[in-house]
Design a protein around this motif. Structure first.
Motif, PDB file in Angstrom:
ATOM      1  N   LEU A   1      -4.284  -9.483   5.680  1.00 52.02           N
ATOM      2  CA  LEU A   1      -5.309  -9.929   4.748  1.00 52.02           C
ATOM      3  C   LEU A   1      -6.379  -8.868   4.515  1.00 52.02           C
ATOM      4  CD1 LEU A   1      -5.754 -13.596   6.039  1.00 52.02           C
ATOM      5  CD2 LEU A   1      -4.363 -12.788   4.124  1.00 52.02           C
ATOM      6  N   GLY A   2      -7.004  -8.976   3.352  1.00 51.75           N
ATOM      7  CA  GLY A   2      -8.079  -8.062   2.991  1.00 51.75           C
ATOM      8  C   GLY A   2      -9.415  -8.774   2.960  1.00 51.75           C
TER       9      GLY A   2
ATOM     10  N   ASN B   1      -2.570  -5.690   2.469  1.00 45.83           N
ATOM     11  CA  ASN B   1      -1.386  -4.824   2.524  1.00 45.83           C
ATOM     12  C   ASN B   1      -0.229  -5.583   3.161  1.00 45.83           C
ATOM     13  OD1 ASN B   1      -0.024  -2.307   2.234  1.00 45.83           O
ATOM     14  ND2 ASN B   1      -0.306  -1.902   4.400  1.00 45.83           N
ATOM     15  N   PRO B   2       0.977  -5.426   2.645  1.00 44.47           N
ATOM     16  CA  PRO B   2       2.145  -6.065   3.269  1.00 44.47           C
ATOM     17  C   PRO B   2       2.594  -5.263   4.483  1.00 44.47           C
ATOM     18  CG  PRO B   2       2.854  -4.788   1.391  1.00 44.47           C
ATOM     19  CD  PRO B   2       1.349  -4.676   1.429  1.00 44.47           C
ATOM     20  N   SER B   3       3.756  -5.570   5.001  1.00 44.72           N
ATOM     21  CA  SER B   3       4.279  -4.859   6.167  1.00 44.72           C
ATOM     22  C   SER B   3       4.707  -3.432   5.838  1.00 44.72           C
ATOM     23  CB  SER B   3       5.471  -5.620   6.763  1.00 44.72           C
ATOM     24  OG  SER B   3       5.049  -6.863   7.272  1.00 44.72           O
ATOM     25  N   HIS B   4       4.830  -3.110   4.567  1.00 44.87           N
ATOM     26  CA  HIS B   4       5.206  -1.759   4.150  1.00 44.87           C
ATOM     27  C   HIS B   4       3.989  -0.860   4.364  1.00 44.87           C
ATOM     28  CE1 HIS B   4       7.965  -4.543   2.339  1.00 44.87           C
ATOM     29  NE2 HIS B   4       8.786  -3.572   2.004  1.00 44.87           N
TER      30      HIS B   4
ATOM     31  N   PHE C   1       3.411  -6.275  -4.118  1.00 42.14           N
ATOM     32  CA  PHE C   1       2.041  -6.395  -4.605  1.00 42.14           C
ATOM     33  C   PHE C   1       1.944  -7.188  -5.902  1.00 42.14           C
ATOM     34  CE2 PHE C   1       1.726  -2.782  -1.789  1.00 42.14           C
ATOM     35  CZ  PHE C   1       0.452  -2.900  -1.233  1.00 42.14           C
ATOM     36  N   ILE C   2       2.757  -6.812  -6.899  1.00 46.37           N
ATOM     37  CA  ILE C   2       2.575  -7.412  -8.218  1.00 46.37           C
ATOM     38  C   ILE C   2       3.150  -8.821  -8.267  1.00 46.37           C
ATOM     39  CG2 ILE C   2       2.952  -7.116 -10.675  1.00 46.37           C
ATOM     40  CD1 ILE C   2       3.226  -4.145 -10.234  1.00 46.37           C
ATOM     41  N   SER C   3       4.422  -8.953  -7.895  1.00 49.21           N
ATOM     42  CA  SER C   3       5.083 -10.262  -8.001  1.00 49.21           C
ATOM     43  C   SER C   3       4.466 -11.294  -7.065  1.00 49.21           C
ATOM     44  CB  SER C   3       6.575 -10.109  -7.699  1.00 49.21           C
ATOM     45  OG  SER C   3       7.205  -9.333  -8.679  1.00 49.21           O
ATOM     46  N   THR C   4       4.091 -10.871  -5.886  1.00 50.57           N
ATOM     47  CA  THR C   4       3.674 -11.827  -4.853  1.00 50.57           C
ATOM     48  C   THR C   4       2.193 -11.790  -4.531  1.00 50.57           C
ATOM     49  OG1 THR C   4       4.204 -10.204  -3.134  1.00 50.57           O
ATOM     50  CG2 THR C   4       5.944 -11.723  -3.776  1.00 50.57           C
TER      51      THR C   4
END
Length: 1003
Positions: A339-340, A361-364, A749-752
């Motif tokens: 989370l941000g 940020n995701p896990s990537h 990022f975009i889709s989810t």
């Protein structure tokens, strides 16, 4: 070789400047007249001695024959070496032969020794980091042995390499201008020179900067680290550092470990000093005028950063560990360590306002890097901060990801591009010396994980994370570097990971010896507290009181967290849009208004688009022909794809909405259709952007060719679009299929993004797409969009629906338009959008629109119904074909050739998602006796059919089938054989207009 031994005075001016800037050691000369040659090869082997003697003999014969730096150097050396008899005589008197110079060996030896000492100093500056004591565990030095030849170390350890002897240790030597170890002193003994160099370059800080090809920048770094006594801290600064370590380690990480021992949290144990490090960078930057700091980082330490750097309320962090907490917002949410946060507060050190944003940020791990840079660039743009003095970015990396992820390299290469630079980023590498379970020797081919930064001349400061004061000083210098030179800088925190990859992981399986050492390691907080107590800076009681104080804060927050029953994801927004969703305190209506504009505005934009606003600007003759074509279309009240795009952008600029178009070759357009940047054919680098000459008070238009990157650049534009809803930000792929390499940004990022983080975004993707008989022409799009743009892996474009004129934004809107409709840009809500742009339609004579479809009172057509003979007699129509994109023109041509205009109707879907249920139902009911077919040029497993079919069934309530017409399933998206392409095209066109094709078949 003799040709290289040119006297500096005979060098050309350009060559002299180049050598001086690069400190080239071949000539042993610098342009600075004050002081002796600053750089010189080792005297081992006699190479430098021979050259030095040649310079010396020339100087004896005529001091004017050598450069003035040599003259000054030999004069000083001669004065020091002689007691009077060896004083040099005036040039007019001195005419000694070379055979008579043997009496001056003492002077010659002194000159050689000075040059050797200068080479020794340079060796420390270049190679000292290889033998610095960087690793808290003592492992790194052994690993570096495989990368560093032994002679690189012996150049520092053995005086013999420089023909110096132990007897020389107490001799005084003149210091060159390229070192600051003397402070106010100009000479030092060799023993003191070595001692000071050891303290600067071989202790807990390792400096990599001598590869930078700028003398001023190298001198700046030397001065910051070499000046004696420069790394001194007051008692108050030490107490502040201790308090920050207490918050970082002793209470926060330990508190989480006690309360939730079986939960994954990716703690910071082993690198707790990162919290004081980040706070120091922020404090120093705030002191120099920074008002907004945007951070990106992976999951390790994120909760600690949220708590102790961003200052997120502790109870909101603690309640994330409650499995029974209900979500108050729609969407899936995300794990707590992704989370941000966005927070405005007072910086207590500078007493100034500062805004901190930690981007989700995701896990990537490194995927967030370009996103942060794009958001930073946008914030700088909207503040008019062209030099980056108000807004900056900080990126935190892991060692394995920093070395292994290609997006790091892509992001670095954006750092100095005019339309992408953020005027310097501070990179902090949490160097655990391990990647999950992989040792560095298996994870990279370079000595350090930070070597990628060398490609942009970013200085790299390695520092032992168990020395908090060294870390703080390095971070302070890094912040100052960024502010001074507007360039990237890397801080490599060499540390360790006290636990496994996460708290549930057992690292002893794969790194038993390393973790035996880690288990013996004394925590940095205890080390530093013992040091301060021993020197009397704090007492044991004060230290314990500081621990107890923060412990109470955590316990109280934990108690409050138990009262929370609902989780609000919106409380974790990293890019809020204040005021956008409400007007005068009331929710904003999402009704889609008419999006047309007055005809006089269209005419004016067309006039500018077909002219050159600058005087004495010579354009290419071929471009003159294109501009004349635009003028003719404007006079005829029509637009093609390129001119429609001009109209769309221009109308927004008039309303004060910033437009930014980025991507590979977008200024001209891959297919030479756009030409938004004109180039003077006679003046180098003179350009004109007519779009910025529409109106005096218009918003700025940015169009910029990007580097040959998709992952990094799309991430950058996504971040740019996050900053404000009042902008149109577009990224165009050179070819649609190129966006495959940006798939991580699209998927993660975009889709989810909205579902996971309640993050809205208005990014627009322009993807050239279409079956043209070329293997590269088809988009194999991804994520929630799919192959051929529309589909991949049976995934749904998502729940973006439109009912009764109300827009409900979701992940994507997908439009396949006959032309770049002006109405596309006038989106009432900045939702994510994909537009497929067929190459063949850019100049297709039928792919044009009239001004009548764009003037005031008009709006975007989600569906374009049949308007020919079939529409006038719908009861006679035997087949209704639905399609989208350029295949429409193939169908119309084939229908005309077979004379079936009255029996076959063709309806176009311009908007695929959200699916236009209402309009499709009207069309189906208009032709009650017609067979329904869906025609696409993509292969069956790649196009839209699997997406539209169940939606048609919903509309028709399974009373009428929707037949498939198109290519058979295939693994490759397109053929590279022109004949194969035409055969398959003819096959499905024959099926489309064979009115008996579906007789006897079951659906």
């Amino acid at each position: 070789m003799n040709q290289l031994r040119l006297l500096p005075s005979r060098l050309g001016a350009q060559a002299a400047r180049l050598l001086a800037a690069h400190e080239v050691p071949v000539f042993g000369w610098r342009s600075r007249s004050s002081g002796p040659p600053a750089t010189f090869p080792s005297s081992k082997g006699g190479g430098s001695s021979s050259y030095m003697e040649e310079m010396y003999f020339a100087w004896l014969e005529n001091p004017r024959s050598v450069h003035k730096s040599w003259d000054n150097f030999f004069r000083k050396a001669s004065e020091e070496a002689s007691s009077g008899s060896a004083q040099p005589r005036p040039p007019s008197v001195v005419r000694e032969s070379r055979s008579a110079v043997s009496s001056r060996t003492k002077t010659s030896k002194l000159v050689e020794d000075h040059l050797a000492v200068q080479s020794l100093i340079r060796a420390y500056q270049i190679r000292g980091h290889h033998v610095a004591q960087l690793d808290p565990l003592g492992i790194l030095d052994a690993d570096l042995d495989s990368f560093v030849p032994s002679d690189l170390i012996t150049t520092i350890d053995k005086l013999a390499f420089y023909d110096l002897q132990e007897a020389d240790l107490d001799k005084e030597f003149q210091l060159p201008t390229t070192t600051f170890i003397g402070g106010s002193e100009n000479t030092l003994s060799l023993r003191e020179i070595i001692r000071r160099l050891e303290n600067t370059y071989c202790q807990h800080i390792g400096l990599e900067f001598m590869f930078i090809n700028d003398v001023e920048q190298c001198q700046w770094i030397r001065q910051k680290f070499e000046t004696p006594g420069v790394m001194q801290f007051s008692s108050e600064e030490k107490r502040t550092l201790l308090a920050r370590l207490v918050r970082s380690m002793s209470r926060f990480e330990d508190f989480l470990a006690r309360k939730w021992s079986s939960e994954k949290r990716f703690g910071l144990e082993g690198c707790e000093v990162m919290i004081p490090a980040l706070k120091t960078i922020i404090d120093k930057s705030s002191e120099m005028g920074i008002e907004n700091v945007i951070l990106g980082m992976p999951h390790r330490g994120r909760l600690n950063v949220l708590a102790n750097v961003i200052r997120k309320d502790l109870e909101q962090i603690f309640c994330q560990f409650d499995p029974k907490l209900e979500a108050a917002d729609e969407g899936s949410g995300d794990v707590k360590y992704h989370l941000g946060m966005y927070h405005e507060r007072i910086n207590r050190v500078t007493n100034r306002n500062i805004t901190l944003s930690l981007v989700a940020n995701p896990s990537h791990l490194e995927a967030v890097d370009p996103v942060v840079q794009g958001k930073t660039k946008a914030e700088q743009f909207y503040r008019g901060d062209a030099q980056g003095k108000k807004v900056m970015s900080i990126l935190v990396h892991g060692d394995a990801a920093f070395a292994g992820q290609g997006v790091v390299y892509e992001t670095f290469h954006l750092s100095d591009l005019p339309s992408y630079t953020t005027n310097g980023t501070v990179h902090v590498v949490v160097n655990n010396q391990i990647g999950f379970t992989t040792d560095p020797r298996m994870a990279r081919s370079s000595p350090y994980p930070t070597d990628v930064a060398r490609v942009v001349n970013a200085p790299i400061f390695h520092v032992n994370a168990d020395d908090p004061e060294a870390v703080i000083y390095v971070c302070s210098v890094a912040a100052e570097w960024r502010n001074t030179f507007n360039k990237d800088v890397v801080v490599d925190l060499v540390c360790y990971r006290r636990r496994g990859h996460n708290e549930m992981d057992e690292p002893m399986f794969t790194q038993p010896l390393m973790y035996k050492q880690i288990h013996r390691q004394v925590p940095v907080l205890k080390k530093y507290a013992d040091k301060l107590i021993a020197e009397g800076t704090v007492t044991l009681q004060e230290f314990e009181e500081e621990i107890a104080k923060y412990d109470r804060i955590c316990e109280e927050a934990y108690g409050r967290s138990k009262d929370k029953k609902i989780l609000h994801i919106k409380h974790w927004l990293d890019s809020p849009w204040p005021g956008f969703f409400n007007v005068d305190g009331e929710p904003k209506s999402m009704t889609c208004p008419a999006t047309g504009i007055p005809e006089d505005v269209l005419t004016h934009i067309g006039s500018v688009a077909s002219s050159v606003p600058l005087e004495d600007f010579k354009i290419h003759t071929g471009l003159s022909r294109i501009l004349r074509g635009r003028a003719d279309m404007t006079n005829n009240r029509t637009v093609d794809w390129a001119l429609a795009e001009y109209m769309a952008f221009g109308s927004l600029l008039k309303e004060g909405i910033h437009v930014r178009l980025s991507g590979q070759d977008v200024e001209r357009g891959t297919f030479s259709h756009r030409h938004h940047v004109l180039h003077d054919q006679e003046v180098d680098r003179r350009t004109c952007v007519p779009m910025n000459h529409l109106w005096p008070d218009q918003a700025p238009y940015t169009v910029c060719n990007s580097s040959l990157s998709e992952y990094g650049v799309l991430g950058f534009e996504l971040g740019y679009a996050m900053a404000s809803p009042n902008a149109l930000v577009l990224w165009e792929a050179q070819f649609g299929d190129f966006h495959n390499t940006a798939q991580c940004i699209i998927d993660q990022f975009i889709s989810t993004g909205q579902a996971k983080w309640v993050r809205h975004n208005g990014i627009v993707l322009l993807l050239p797409h279409g079956m043209e008989g070329m293997v590269r022409a088809v988009v194999v799009a991804g994520g929630l969009v799919g192959s051929g743009g529309p589909r991949r892996d049976g995934m749904d474009p998502g729940p973006l629906v439109e009912l009764d004129g109300m827009c409900f934004p979701g992940p994507w809107s997908t439009w396949v338009c006959a032309g770049w409709g002006l109405h596309i840009s006038e989106r009432v809500f900045p939702f994510q959008l994909i537009i497929f742009t067929p190459k063949s339609l850019l100049r297709h004579p039928e792919a044009k629109s009239s001004f009548d479809q764009m003037v005031s009172g008009t709006s975007f057509q989600r569906v374009i119904p049949e308007d020919g003979a079939a529409a006038r007699a719908p009861e006679q129509v035997q087949r209704l074909i639905f399609c989208t994109g350029k295949v429409y023109y193939d169908l119309v041509k084939e229908r005309s050739s077979q004379g079936l205009e009255e029996k076959v109707a063709i309806t176009r879907l311009e908007q695929i998602s959200p699916f236009p249920f209402d309009l499709i139902k009207q069309e189906a009911e208009k032709y009650p006796d017609a067979e329904l077919a869906w025609c696409q040029e993509e292969h069956k497993n790649m196009g839209y059919y699997d997406y539209i079919s169940p939606r048609f069934m919903t509309i028709l309530r399974r009373t009428r089938p929707i037949w498939y017409v198109g290519r058979d399933p295939a693994a490759a998206p397109a053929t590279g054989n022109r004949n194969t392409h035409l055969v398959s095209l003819k096959k499905f066109l024959d099926t489309a207009f064979n009115l008996q094709a579906f007789e006897g078949k079951t659906f």
